[in-house]
Motif scaffolding. Sequence first.
Motif, PDB file in Angstrom:
ATOM      1  N   SER A 100      42.195  18.721  36.404  1.00  0.00           N
ATOM      2  CA  SER A 100      42.677  17.685  35.480  1.00  0.00           C
ATOM      3  C   SER A 100      41.833  17.751  34.211  1.00  0.00           C
ATOM      4  CB  SER A 100      42.589  16.295  36.108  1.00  0.00           C
ATOM      5  OG  SER A 100      42.965  15.309  35.168  1.00  0.00           O
ATOM      6  N   SER A 101      42.537  17.846  33.084  1.00  0.00           N
ATOM      7  CA  SER A 101      41.825  17.909  31.805  1.00  0.00           C
ATOM      8  C   SER A 101      41.372  16.538  31.327  1.00  0.00           C
ATOM      9  CB  SER A 101      42.731  18.538  30.735  1.00  0.00           C
ATOM     10  OG  SER A 101      43.856  17.699  30.497  1.00  0.00           O
ATOM     11  N   GLY A 102      41.907  15.513  31.977  1.00  0.00           N
ATOM     12  CA  GLY A 102      41.580  14.171  31.524  1.00  0.00           C
ATOM     13  C   GLY A 102      42.402  13.766  30.296  1.00  0.00           C
ATOM     14  N   GLN A 103      42.421  12.480  29.977  1.00  0.00           N
ATOM     15  CA  GLN A 103      43.230  11.987  28.861  1.00  0.00           C
ATOM     16  C   GLN A 103      42.391  11.397  27.737  1.00  0.00           C
ATOM     17  OE1 GLN A 103      45.867   9.206  30.827  1.00  0.00           O
ATOM     18  NE2 GLN A 103      47.373  10.826  31.311  1.00  0.00           N
ATOM     19  N   ASP A 104      41.096  11.649  27.791  1.00  0.00           N
ATOM     20  CA  ASP A 104      40.236  11.065  26.751  1.00  0.00           C
ATOM     21  C   ASP A 104      40.624  11.556  25.350  1.00  0.00           C
ATOM     22  OD1 ASP A 104      38.940   9.730  28.703  1.00  0.00           O
ATOM     23  OD2 ASP A 104      37.237  11.129  28.817  1.00  0.00           O
ATOM     24  N   HIS A 105      40.871  12.840  25.220  1.00  0.00           N
ATOM     25  CA  HIS A 105      41.196  13.373  23.894  1.00  0.00           C
ATOM     26  C   HIS A 105      42.545  12.855  23.388  1.00  0.00           C
ATOM     27  CE1 HIS A 105      42.994  16.087  26.833  1.00  0.00           C
ATOM     28  NE2 HIS A 105      43.839  16.502  25.881  1.00  0.00           N
ATOM     29  N   GLU A 122      40.518  23.354  29.831  1.00  0.00           N
ATOM     30  CA  GLU A 122      40.094  22.198  29.031  1.00  0.00           C
ATOM     31  C   GLU A 122      40.181  22.513  27.542  1.00  0.00           C
ATOM     32  OE1 GLU A 122      36.234  20.995  30.213  1.00  0.00           O
ATOM     33  OE2 GLU A 122      36.890  20.176  32.144  1.00  0.00           O
ATOM     34  N   ARG A 123      39.814  23.735  27.188  1.00  0.00           N
ATOM     35  CA  ARG A 123      39.872  24.105  25.766  1.00  0.00           C
ATOM     36  C   ARG A 123      41.317  24.093  25.256  1.00  0.00           C
ATOM     37  NH1 ARG A 123      40.711  28.334  22.554  1.00  0.00           N
ATOM     38  NH2 ARG A 123      41.335  29.651  24.306  1.00  0.00           N
ATOM     39  N   VAL A 124      42.241  24.641  26.082  1.00  0.00           N
ATOM     40  CA  VAL A 124      43.655  24.645  25.696  1.00  0.00           C
ATOM     41  C   VAL A 124      44.198  23.229  25.608  1.00  0.00           C
ATOM     42  CG1 VAL A 124      45.955  25.328  26.421  1.00  0.00           C
ATOM     43  CG2 VAL A 124      44.059  26.947  26.617  1.00  0.00           C
ATOM     44  N   ALA A 125      43.811  22.364  26.555  1.00  0.00           N
ATOM     45  CA  ALA A 125      44.308  20.987  26.556  1.00  0.00           C
ATOM     46  C   ALA A 125      43.871  20.241  25.302  1.00  0.00           C
ATOM     47  CB  ALA A 125      43.814  20.267  27.808  1.00  0.00           C
TER      48      ALA A 125
END
Length: 469
Positions: free
Chosen positions: A96-101, A74-77
């Motif tokens: 899944s890192s998610g697409q919020d950011h 998550e940090r890398v994403a």
Amino acid sequence: MKLSLVKKLTLGFLIAILGAILITSLVSNYMIDRRFNEYLHGEHQRKIDKVIELVNTIYDEKNGFQNKNDGELERVAVLEDLYIRVLDDQGSQVFSSGQDHLLHKKMMYAMPGRMMGMGWRKQLGEYIEESYPLKNNAKKIGTVIIGYFGQWNLTERDIGFKSTLNQAFGISATAALLFGVIVSIWFSRQITTPLVRITQTARIMGEGNLNVRANVNTNTLELDQLSKAMNYLAESLQQQEMLRKRLTTDMAHEIRTPLTTLKSHIEAFLDGIWTPTEDRFASCYEEVERLSKLVGNLQNLAKLEQANLQLNREEFSLSEEIQKMVEAMRPQFIKKNIEVSMKLDGDKNVFMDRDKVRQILINLLTNAYKYTNEGGFVRVELEERQEEIVIEIGDTGIGVGEKDLPHIFERFYRGDISRSRETGGTGIGLAITKALVEAHGGKIKVKSKIDVGTTFIMNFPKTAIELRG
């Protein structure tokens, strides 16, 4: 529509500057963009490799992805603006890192108040997802899906750098253009200001004022030469004007003297004061001959100055012809106790007009006789050099002053020292001599010094006077 030289030069310089700026900008922008895109492609590939390497490190052969480090991915994403999704070999989602950011990033670039928002939003590009297989010991263990915006996942720093670079190009081009305008105007004025002064000088000269001079201070060689040529022209015209006025006086003097003598003699005959005698008729005849000679010289000079001057060339020995002319005049030289020496370099056959050559020699020898005092010396030399034949006729006579020397071949010009009736002619003989020499393709020059003597030097190129087979 006619433009001034300043406008033309300024416009030409500006076009050249604009062209140079445009070409430089296009080439520089292309090269920098290409290298920058190569850099972005390498950085993007490094991010992908970093993600794949990180996913591989959290895989365990026994437990699979059970011991995954969700926080690190998550940090890398978030840090690299990536969407990371990991699937196992069965296709089930492991992470899944998610697409919020990423959505937050898109909204930030879409804000209307953001500086350069439209340009950055355009560079952000479309959303892209790519799949990469995960392998362990050549065995497929899953798939990682990486999503990002744009071709190479541009970061805000990357977009800002490109924007700053484009701004720098714009500012540099504007500064270069302004500098070019200033330099072109200054440079144009450096060229046109002297030309304007020279033009004004020419206009004043055309109005009849020959005392004006083009006082131009310039370090441009051509303009300096043009200014000097204009001043030389003004001086020449001024001298010609002086010669014209002097010509009027000389011609009046030459014509008035014999006419006055004839008039007085005829009046004496009519009044019965004189009885017609042979001597008195001879005196009148001499004055008529003087007038006839003057008119004849004028006619000869007019013929010589015609463009279609015809030379009746024939082959003869130049050495023998010089010797004949000297011997023909030797009695006159003996009578005045003038010693004559000849130095003839060989027997040179030439292809020239014999009568014109005789006239040249007679004119110069007569001059030497007239202006050499009793007991003087006259020398005649013929020398053959590499590419020319040189004839020199020198004397130890009264000489010519420095101010008269440049004008000695001009028609009707006579120096002050030679204006007496006994020695001074009409001022046409040397003009005729010069025309005859140049008609044969030669050049004539003179060296002289007061009370030392005068030397006339004639140079004939061999190609102009040799017999052509």
